[in-house]
Design an enzyme around this catalytic site. Structure first.
Site, short mmCIF file in Angstrom:
data_model
loop_
_atom_site.label_atom_id
_atom_site.label_comp_id
_atom_site.label_asym_id
_atom_site.label_seq_id
_atom_site.Cartn_x
_atom_site.Cartn_y
_atom_site.Cartn_z
N ASP A 208 -0.38 5.12 0.81
CA ASP A 208 -0.72 6.09 1.86
C ASP A 208 -0.73 5.45 3.25
OD1 ASP A 208 -1.24 7.53 -0.41
OD2 ASP A 208 -3.11 8.39 0.30
N ASP B 47 0.86 -1.18 0.00
CA ASP B 47 0.00 0.00 0.00
C ASP B 47 0.91 1.24 0.00
OD1 ASP B 47 -2.32 1.67 0.57
OD2 ASP B 47 -1.54 1.78 2.62
MG LIG Z 1 -3.12 3.12 3.47
#
Ligand SMILES: [Mg+2]
Length: 282
Positions: free
Chosen positions: A18, A16
């Protein structure tokens, strides 16, 4: 010293962005720089798996020198860097038009505000992105992020209304994402097979994420690291042995997890015969 990976494992990383590779607030990722460099030297692909759009990733991929495949909009599409960035290699769900038609149909029943309804300035304010990046974030092809402005109690009715359209609701760190019946794990099976064929090896997968929308990806990996967030509680995952929680927050947790993986990769599980022989006296 030359870096020589153990030949028994071919690692493939899914991460991932963010709150995981990038700091939740500043989007800084300097804590991961040396590990990203080591993984590149070891030939370990680091596949980005994000809720961001392909348009948003272009400049980030340049600045971080990311040359591996990437998955956008929560598993909607898979891109290969050596092909045109305009066209995904594979898509896994319905387009944005279908999602907007469905949301229009329930607009009088629920209070929410989607990226489509927001100006560039509003998206910037909601995401912490600057206006240039916010404009790119509005270029959705397969999903619509929205802020939920209704009571938590009405969420279950909303889920049912979306399911009637063949759509599905994912709760991320900042937004609720409306998308087709796929998730971040959906493209992984395809990409794992691709690398297994390319490498003629068994693929050993590791995933890293911090939010509810990462759980399917974490569960689908051979090993996974749940990254702590300063912004929200760590999602609950019921007793799955392959998932560990990193100590550090965001990119520091990412670096700590990847340092452990690189160490394991560099440590042969059984010492080669030659090494044992040369260590014997005489
Ligand atoms: Mg995230």
């Amino acid at each position: 010293m030359t870096i020589e990976p153990s030949r028994k494992r071919r690692l493939l990383i899914y991460t991932d962005l963010d709150g995981t590779l990038l700091d939740h607030d500043s989007y800084d990722t300097s804590a991961t720089a040396s590990l990203r460099q080591q993984l590149k030297q070891l030939g370990v692909p680091v596949v980005w798996n994000t809720s961001k759009t392909a348009a948003e990733l272009e400049s980030l991929r340049l600045s971080l020198e990311h040359t591996d495949p990437y998955i956008v909009e929560n598993g909607a599409a898979l891109y290969f860097p050596d092909e045109s960035t305009q066209q995904p290699k594979m898509t896994f769900g319905p387009g944005h038009d279908h999602i907007m038609t469905c949301l229009e149909g329930v607009r009088r029943q629920f209070r929410f505000k989607g990226f489509h309804d927001m100006s560039v300035a509003e998206v910037a304010a909601a995401t912490g992105l600057d206006e240039g990046d916010a404009a790119l974030a509005k270029q959705r092809q397969f999903s619509e992020p929205l802020t939920w402005q209704d009571s938590p109690g009405k969420m279950s009715d909303f889920l049912a209304a979306m399911a009637d359209c063949g759509l599905h609701v994912l709760r991320g760190g900042r937004f609720v994402h409306i998308l087709g019946e796929f998730n971040k794990a959906t493209p992984m099976a395809w990409l794992n097979d691709y690398y297994a064929t390319q490498w003629d090896a068994t693929v050993d997968t590791v995933a890293l994420g911090d939010s509810q929308n990462d759980i399917a990806m974490l569960q689908a990996a051979d090993r996974a690291y749940l990254i702590r967030s300063p912004a929200h509680v760590t999602p609950q995952i019921n007793g799955q042995a392959n998932i560990r929680i990193a100590k550090g927050y965001g990119p520091e947790g990412w670096a700590e997890a990847m340092a452990a993986e690189v160490d394991a990769l560099m440590t042969p599980q059984t010492p080669p015969d030659d090494a044992i022989k040369t260590s014997l006296p005489g």
